[in-house]
Each structure stands twice: as C-alpha cells, then as structure tokens.
Design an enzyme around this catalytic site. Structure first.
Site, PDB file in Angstrom:
ATOM      1  N   GLU A   1       4.692  -5.869   8.629  1.00 26.67           N
ATOM      2  CA  GLU A   1       3.753  -4.735   8.622  1.00 26.67           C
ATOM      3  C   GLU A   1       3.742  -4.014   9.970  1.00 26.67           C
ATOM      4  OE1 GLU A   1       0.105  -6.492   7.124  1.00 26.67           O
ATOM      5  OE2 GLU A   1       0.938  -6.628   5.099  1.00 26.67           O
TER       6      GLU A   1
ATOM      7  N   TYR B   1       1.903  -2.133  -0.346  1.00 28.34           N
ATOM      8  CA  TYR B   1       1.275  -2.821  -1.483  1.00 28.34           C
ATOM      9  C   TYR B   1       2.304  -3.081  -2.594  1.00 28.34           C
ATOM     10  CZ  TYR B   1      -3.491  -2.393   0.418  1.00 28.34           C
ATOM     11  OH  TYR B   1      -4.633  -2.521   1.182  1.00 28.34           O
TER      12      TYR B   1
ATOM     13  N   LYS C   1      -9.567   1.118   6.632  1.00 29.90           N
ATOM     14  CA  LYS C   1      -9.259   1.933   5.453  1.00 29.90           C
ATOM     15  C   LYS C   1     -10.134   3.191   5.453  1.00 29.90           C
ATOM     16  CE  LYS C   1      -7.757  -2.090   2.788  1.00 29.90           C
ATOM     17  NZ  LYS C   1      -7.855  -2.845   1.506  1.00 29.90           N
TER      18      LYS C   1
ATOM     19  N   HIS D   1      -7.911  -3.752   6.216  1.00 26.98           N
ATOM     20  CA  HIS D   1      -6.751  -4.564   5.850  1.00 26.98           C
ATOM     21  C   HIS D   1      -6.386  -5.480   7.016  1.00 26.98           C
ATOM     22  CE1 HIS D   1      -2.708  -5.776   4.701  1.00 26.98           C
ATOM     23  NE2 HIS D   1      -2.365  -5.502   5.951  1.00 26.98           N
TER      24      HIS D   1
ATOM     25  N   ASN E   1     -12.994  -1.924   0.511  1.00 25.20           N
ATOM     26  CA  ASN E   1     -13.350  -3.108   1.308  1.00 25.20           C
ATOM     27  C   ASN E   1     -13.051  -2.930   2.793  1.00 25.20           C
ATOM     28  OD1 ASN E   1     -10.606  -3.351   1.215  1.00 25.20           O
ATOM     29  ND2 ASN E   1     -10.559  -5.316   0.147  1.00 25.20           N
TER      30      ASN E   1
HETATM   31  P1  DAT Z   1      -6.330  -8.338   0.762  1.00 21.62           P
HETATM   32  O1  DAT Z   1      -6.617  -6.900   1.141  1.00 21.62           O
HETATM   33  O2  DAT Z   1      -7.562  -9.196   0.917  1.00 21.62           O
HETATM   34  O3  DAT Z   1      -5.115  -8.900   1.455  1.00 21.62           O
HETATM   35  P2  DAT Z   1      -4.670  -8.005  -1.619  1.00 21.62           P
HETATM   36  O4  DAT Z   1      -3.485  -7.907  -0.724  1.00 21.62           O
HETATM   37  O5  DAT Z   1      -4.606  -8.934  -2.775  1.00 21.62           O
HETATM   38  O6  DAT Z   1      -6.018  -8.357  -0.807  1.00 21.62           O
HETATM   39  O7  DAT Z   1      -4.991  -6.573  -2.241  1.00 21.62           O
HETATM   40  C1  DAT Z   1      -4.868  -5.409  -1.462  1.00 21.62           C
HETATM   41  C2  DAT Z   1      -6.004  -4.479  -1.796  1.00 21.62           C
HETATM   42  O8  DAT Z   1      -5.939  -4.080  -3.161  1.00 21.62           O
HETATM   43  C3  DAT Z   1      -7.390  -5.111  -1.653  1.00 21.62           C
HETATM   44  O9  DAT Z   1      -7.844  -5.063  -0.325  1.00 21.62           O
HETATM   45  C4  DAT Z   1      -8.216  -4.286  -2.587  1.00 21.62           C
HETATM   46  C5  DAT Z   1      -7.246  -3.939  -3.700  1.00 21.62           C
HETATM   47  N1  DAT Z   1      -7.384  -4.884  -4.821  1.00 21.62           N
HETATM   48  C6  DAT Z   1      -6.958  -6.161  -4.869  1.00 21.62           C
HETATM   49  N2  DAT Z   1      -7.244  -6.738  -6.044  1.00 21.62           N
HETATM   50  C7  DAT Z   1      -7.855  -5.770  -6.782  1.00 21.62           C
HETATM   51  C8  DAT Z   1      -8.402  -5.726  -8.106  1.00 21.62           C
HETATM   52  N3  DAT Z   1      -8.360  -6.793  -8.924  1.00 21.62           N
HETATM   53  N4  DAT Z   1      -8.967  -4.551  -8.525  1.00 21.62           N
HETATM   54  C9  DAT Z   1      -8.989  -3.477  -7.706  1.00 21.62           C
HETATM   55  N5  DAT Z   1      -8.498  -3.452  -6.456  1.00 21.62           N
HETATM   56  C10 DAT Z   1      -7.931  -4.579  -5.991  1.00 21.62           C
HETATM   57 MG    MG Z   2      -3.153  -8.375   1.281  1.00 28.14          MG
END
Ligand code: DAT
Ligand code: MG
Length: 156
Positions: free
Chosen positions: A129, A50, A10, A118, A115
């Site tokens: 993807e 997303y 990212k 991805h 973070n």
């Molecule tokens: P991951 O990246 O671990 O697969 P995800 O698909 O649930 O997690 O979410 C995608 C991204 O969105 C994640 O890397 C960071 C952001 N994100 C997820 N939950 C969040 C939250 N509660 N507040 C802010 N950003 C969030």
């Molecule tokens: Mg995810």
C-alpha cells in the site's frame, strides 16, 4: 521492530473535520507520521486497493463513497505500528468498535462503509500500500530516509 503502515483518513473523516484529531491520536500513541498528503483517489487505484472486495455487492457503494471527497494518505511508523494502528482504529464495523477507538468514537454505527479510517492489515500489505499510494519502495525495519523518495528528489 520498527514497522511501517499505510493509514488513510476516508472522506467521512475529512468531511467531519476529524483530520487533526486523528493525527493527534496517532501521535499520542507514540507513532510517527513520516508523510502526509491530501488528495482525491481515482477508480483504478481504489480497485487495486480494494481488490479483495471488487466482486462484492457493496463495492459500488464503497467505491462511490471513497471517491466522493478528499482522503488523507499517511505513512506511519513505530514499534508494532501495523497492529497498533488497527487497535487504535477499532474493528471494521463501527457498531462493534469500542469507545476510545477512532471508529468507535467517530464511525457511522448504522453504515459500515463510513468508518473514517483505513489501516494496513499486515506487514506485507503495508509495503504494497505504501508503494501504491506513495510510490516508495520500503522494507520493514529499515530507517525512513527522504532520499528514498524519487518525487522529493525531483523537487529539489
Ligand atoms: P478494514 O477496513 O477493517 O481493513 P476490509 O478490508 O474488510 O476492512 O474492508 C474495507 C472496507 O470496505 C471497510 O473499511 C468498509 C467496507 N466494507 C467491508 N465490509 C463491508 C460490508 N459487509 N458492507 C459494506 N461495506 C463493507
Ligand atoms: Mg482492509
């Protein structure tokens, strides 16, 4: 089984100069980087990527962050690559991620959005993807073959 997964560094990872360190960690874990790119995403592809989050209150923040700079999309393969990469990354919230994981070592513990990396969360989503970001139709378990890439064929 040899698996494919879609990995993407990212914008925060790129800005912090972590690209090569992350590549090294992926390779040291025994995975192969089949394809590697550096590009900027647009709002449409990000909303697809997303789609499970577009209605969340934090989506505009997530979108602006993901569009803020270059990302590094990668096609990664190896035994148990989907779960293995999720383990190497650590959990979504870097504050919960252990030392030694990519998010634990480099993520922003005060801001879940930043973070660093991805990784696909299932075998099925990995293929979706990979199609979305590399325009490749792969099947889990099959050998990666450069001839499969229309873009590369066009190039030659
Ligand atoms: P991951 O990246 O671990 O697969 P995800 O698909 O649930 O997690 O979410 C995608 C991204 O969105 C994640 O890397 C960071 C952001 N994100 C997820 N939950 C969040 C939250 N509660 N507040 C802010 N950003 C969030
Ligand atoms: Mg995810």
């Amino acid at each position: 089984m040899k698996e494919y997964t879609y990995i993407m560094i990212k914008p925060d990872g790129v800005r912090k100069g972590l690209t090569c360190e992350i590549v090294k960690r992926i390779q040291d874990k025994g995975f192969k980087i089949e394809l590697f790119d550096v590009r900027k995403l647009n709002a449409d592809i990000l909303a697809e990527h997303y789609s499970h989050l577009v209605d969340k209150p934090f989506y505009p923040t997530l979108r602006d962050f993901m569009l803020s700079d270059y990302v590094v999309p990668m096609l990664v393969s190896g035994e148990n690559a989907v779960l293995g990469m999720r383990e190497l990354m650590g959990p979504t919230n870097s504050a919960d991620a252990e030392e030694g994981t990519i998010r634990g070592d480099f993520g922003n513990k005060s801001f879940v959005t930043e973070n660093v990396i991805h990784g696909s969360d299932s075998l099925e989503n990995a293929l979706i993807e990979i199609k979305r970001f590399f325009d490749l139709d792969l099947t889990q378990g099959e050998e990666f073959n450069f001839n499969k890439s229309d873009k590369i064929l066009e190039f030659f």
